[in-house]
Write a protein that holds these residues in place. Structure first.
Motif, PDB file in Angstrom:
ATOM      1  N   MET A 149     -79.077  28.292  20.615  1.00 42.88           N
ATOM      2  CA  MET A 149     -79.566  29.666  20.542  1.00 42.88           C
ATOM      3  C   MET A 149     -79.460  30.246  19.138  1.00 42.88           C
ATOM      4  SD  MET A 149     -78.778  32.764  23.188  1.00 42.88           S
ATOM      5  CE  MET A 149     -77.126  33.130  22.658  1.00 42.88           C
ATOM      6  N   LEU A 150     -78.399  29.908  18.400  1.00 40.42           N
ATOM      7  CA  LEU A 150     -78.190  30.472  17.066  1.00 40.42           C
ATOM      8  C   LEU A 150     -78.479  29.461  15.965  1.00 40.42           C
ATOM      9  CD1 LEU A 150     -74.938  32.559  17.681  1.00 40.42           C
ATOM     10  CD2 LEU A 150     -77.314  33.317  17.726  1.00 40.42           C
ATOM     11  N   SER A 151     -79.251  28.440  16.247  1.00 41.28           N
ATOM     12  CA  SER A 151     -79.627  27.466  15.228  1.00 41.28           C
ATOM     13  C   SER A 151     -80.630  28.106  14.264  1.00 41.28           C
ATOM     14  CB  SER A 151     -80.240  26.231  15.875  1.00 41.28           C
ATOM     15  OG  SER A 151     -81.469  26.566  16.509  1.00 41.28           O
ATOM     16  N   LEU A 155     -83.373  31.080  15.135  1.00 42.22           N
ATOM     17  CA  LEU A 155     -83.314  32.351  14.417  1.00 42.22           C
ATOM     18  C   LEU A 155     -84.596  32.596  13.624  1.00 42.22           C
ATOM     19  CD1 LEU A 155     -79.621  32.347  13.136  1.00 42.22           C
ATOM     20  CD2 LEU A 155     -80.588  33.689  14.998  1.00 42.22           C
ATOM     21  N   ASP A 156     -85.174  31.536  13.077  1.00 41.57           N
ATOM     22  CA  ASP A 156     -86.443  31.700  12.367  1.00 41.57           C
ATOM     23  C   ASP A 156     -87.558  32.112  13.319  1.00 41.57           C
ATOM     24  OD1 ASP A 156     -85.280  31.043   9.981  1.00 41.57           O
ATOM     25  OD2 ASP A 156     -85.896  28.937  10.032  1.00 41.57           O
ATOM     26  N   SER A 157     -87.467  31.654  14.572  1.00 42.17           N
ATOM     27  CA  SER A 157     -88.527  31.965  15.536  1.00 42.17           C
ATOM     28  C   SER A 157     -88.516  33.435  15.944  1.00 42.17           C
ATOM     29  CB  SER A 157     -88.396  31.082  16.774  1.00 42.17           C
ATOM     30  OG  SER A 157     -87.225  31.412  17.506  1.00 42.17           O
ATOM     31  N   VAL A 158     -87.371  34.121  15.801  1.00 41.65           N
ATOM     32  CA  VAL A 158     -87.303  35.542  16.160  1.00 41.65           C
ATOM     33  C   VAL A 158     -87.332  36.432  14.912  1.00 41.65           C
ATOM     34  CG1 VAL A 158     -86.077  35.141  18.326  1.00 41.65           C
ATOM     35  CG2 VAL A 158     -84.762  35.461  16.235  1.00 41.65           C
ATOM     36  N   MET A 198     -84.119  40.447  19.729  1.00 41.51           N
ATOM     37  CA  MET A 198     -83.859  39.008  19.680  1.00 41.51           C
ATOM     38  C   MET A 198     -83.575  38.455  21.072  1.00 41.51           C
ATOM     39  SD  MET A 198     -81.513  38.919  16.228  1.00 41.51           S
ATOM     40  CE  MET A 198     -81.033  37.213  16.424  1.00 41.51           C
ATOM     41  N   ILE A 199     -82.931  39.261  21.924  1.00 45.19           N
ATOM     42  CA  ILE A 199     -82.601  38.779  23.270  1.00 45.19           C
ATOM     43  C   ILE A 199     -83.848  38.679  24.127  1.00 45.19           C
ATOM     44  CG2 ILE A 199     -81.350  39.307  25.392  1.00 45.19           C
ATOM     45  CD1 ILE A 199     -79.178  40.594  23.706  1.00 45.19           C
ATOM     46  N   GLY A 278     -92.667  31.942  24.760  1.00 45.25           N
ATOM     47  CA  GLY A 278     -91.718  32.996  24.446  1.00 45.25           C
ATOM     48  C   GLY A 278     -90.961  32.738  23.157  1.00 45.25           C
ATOM     49  N   LYS A 279     -90.759  33.782  22.368  1.00 45.53           N
ATOM     50  CA  LYS A 279     -90.077  33.658  21.079  1.00 45.53           C
ATOM     51  C   LYS A 279     -88.802  34.482  21.029  1.00 45.53           C
ATOM     52  CE  LYS A 279     -93.280  31.060  19.205  1.00 45.53           C
ATOM     53  NZ  LYS A 279     -93.009  29.662  18.831  1.00 45.53           N
ATOM     54  N   ASP A 280     -88.090  34.595  22.142  1.00 51.55           N
ATOM     55  CA  ASP A 280     -86.830  35.322  22.149  1.00 51.55           C
ATOM     56  C   ASP A 280     -85.769  34.470  22.843  1.00 51.55           C
ATOM     57  OD1 ASP A 280     -87.454  35.550  24.864  1.00 51.55           O
ATOM     58  OD2 ASP A 280     -88.341  37.523  24.605  1.00 51.55           O
ATOM     59  N   PHE A 281     -84.503  34.952  22.814  1.00 50.12           N
ATOM     60  CA  PHE A 281     -83.401  34.190  23.389  1.00 50.12           C
ATOM     61  C   PHE A 281     -83.572  33.983  24.888  1.00 50.12           C
ATOM     62  CE2 PHE A 281     -80.201  35.609  19.894  1.00 50.12           C
ATOM     63  CZ  PHE A 281     -80.849  34.768  19.005  1.00 50.12           C
TER      64      PHE A 281
END
Length: 323
Positions: A149-151, A155-158, A198-199, A278-281
Motif C-alpha cells: 500500500m505504501l510502496s 504512492l505514485d499512483s495516487v 488517498m484512501i 481504481g487509483k486509491d488505497f
C-alpha cells in the motif's frame, strides 16, 4: 402521615445505597491492594523508580507535560526506571543506547503492548497494524502497508489525488487574499483531505459528495483524537473497565459505528466499480484481498483508521489568524 412514611422510606433507601456503595468500594480497594502486593512480591528484579502511593502509584503526581516529568525522574533514577500507574507497571527508557536496544536489537520482544480501551473499540478489537500482536497476522498487515500500500508505485499512483487537494487549498487561500485566514485549520483540512483522497478519493464521485463526506470526517476525527488523548481510569484499573466510569468507551462506540457506516458505504461503492481501474488505497486493498485470503474486511477498515488517527488536530479554540 403518608408523606412522613414516604420520607423515612426514601431516607432509609438512600442510606442503604450509600452503605452498599461504601462496602463495594472498600472490597474493591482491598482486592486491588492484595493483588498489587502479590504481584509486587512475585515480580522479578526491576529498575529503580518512584515508590508512589498504595493502589494508585504515581498517578496523582503525573504532569501533563509527560516528557518533562519523565526527564526529571531520569535525573533522579537513571536512564531506565519503573513507574507504577494504578495497577499497571511501566518501564521508561530515556537514552539513545537503550532506545536502540528496545526498538531495534530486541524489537520483537517489545513489540506487543496493551491496547487502551477506547483504541480497542475504535480499531475493531485491535486488528490494525498498530495493536495486532506480533505474529503471522501482523506480518501480513505489514506486508500490506509497507510493501504494497505504501510502496513507491502505489504512492505514485495516487499523486493526482494528492495534487488535487493541495491545489484546492491553494485556490482557497488565493481567493481569501487580503482577508484573515485560520491557517492552522486550513493545514488540518488539507492533510485530512489528502489522506481521505488517498484512501478512497477515486471512489467518491462528485464534488458535493466529497465535500459532505469531508465535513463529516473533520468533526469525527477531532472527537476521536480527543477521546484517544484523555486519560482513562479503566486502562489503569482493568477491573473497572466494565463500568466505564468516565463514559469514554460509550462515546467512542458511537463514533466507531459512524466510521463503520462510512467505511461500509465506501467499500460497497468500490466493489461496484472496476477494481483494476481504481487509483486509491481502497481499490488496491480490494485487489490484494483477492490474493490474500487472510486479509478481511475488518482488517481493511482498521487499516483505514490508522492514517486518520495520525492527522494533527489544530487548537481551534484559540485560532491564530494570518493575513
Amino acid at each position: 402521615m403518608a408523606p412522613v412514611f414516604s420520607y423515612i422510606h426514601n431516607l432509609i433507601s438512600n442510606d442503604i445505597l450509600s452503605l452498599l456503595s461504601i462496602v463495594f468500594f472498600t472490597i474493591f480497594l482491598l482486592y486491588s491492594a492484595t493483588k498489587w502486593s502479590k504481584s509486587k512480591n512475585k515480580s522479578p528484579l526491576l529498575p529503580p523508580g518512584p515508590i508512589g502511593l498504595p493502589l494508585v502509584g504515581s498517578l496523582p503526581f503525573l504532569d501533563p507535560e509527560l516528557h518533562s516529568y519523565f526527564a526529571t525522574l531520569a535525573r533522579s533514577y537513571g536512564p531506565i526506571f519503573k513507574i507504577r500507574l494504578g495497577l499497571k507497571l511501566g518501564v521508561v527508557i530515556s537514552s539513545p543506547t537503550l532506545a536502540r536496544e528496545v526498538l531495534k536489537d530486541h524489537d520483537i520482544t517489545f513489540a506487543n503492548r496493551d491496547v487502551p480501551i477506547v483504541a480497542r473499540t475504535l480499531t475493531y478489537g485491535g486488528t490494525d497494524i498498530v495493536w495486532t500482536p506480533y505474529g503471522p497476522e501482523w506480518r501480513m498487515l505489514r506486508k500490506v502497508c509497507v510493501l504494497k500500500m505504501l510502496s513507491n508505485t502505489t504512492l505514485d499512483s495516487v499523486y493526482v489525488l494528492r495534487r488535487r487537494e493541495v491545489r484546492e487549498t491553494v485556490g482557497y487561500l488565493y481567493s481569501r487574499s487580503g482577508s484573515p485566514v485560520n491557517f492552522g485549520e486550513q493545514v488540518f483540512l488539507t492533510i485530512l483531505n489528502v489522506i481521505t483522497s488517498m484512501i478512497w478519493g477515486g471512489t467518491v464521485k462528485g464534488e458535493q459528495q466529497r465535500a459532505s463526506l469531508g465535513a463529516e470526517f473533520r468533526q469525527m476525527v477531532a472527537e476521536m483524537t480527543e477521546l484517544l488523548g484523555k486519560p482513562n481510569i479503566s486502562d489503569f484499573f482493568p477491573g473497572l473497565a466494565r463500568f466505564d466510569l468516565q463514559g469514554l468507551d460509550k462515546k467512542m462506540k458511537v463514533l466507531a459505528q459512524t466510521f463503520d457506516r462510512i467505511f461500509d458505504m465506501m467499500i460497497d461503492q468500490g466493489l461496484k466499480m472496476d477494481k483494476e481501474g481504481g487509483k486509491d488505497f481502497l481499490h488496491f486493498l480490494l485487489r490484494f484481498k483477492d490474493e490474500e485470503e487472510a486479509l478481511t474486511m475488518l482488517h481493511m477498515k482498521a487499516l483505514f483508521m490508522n492514517p486518520l488517527v495520525a492527522v494533527p488536530i489544530p487548537r481551534l479554540s484559540d485560532p491564530k489568524l494570518y493575513d
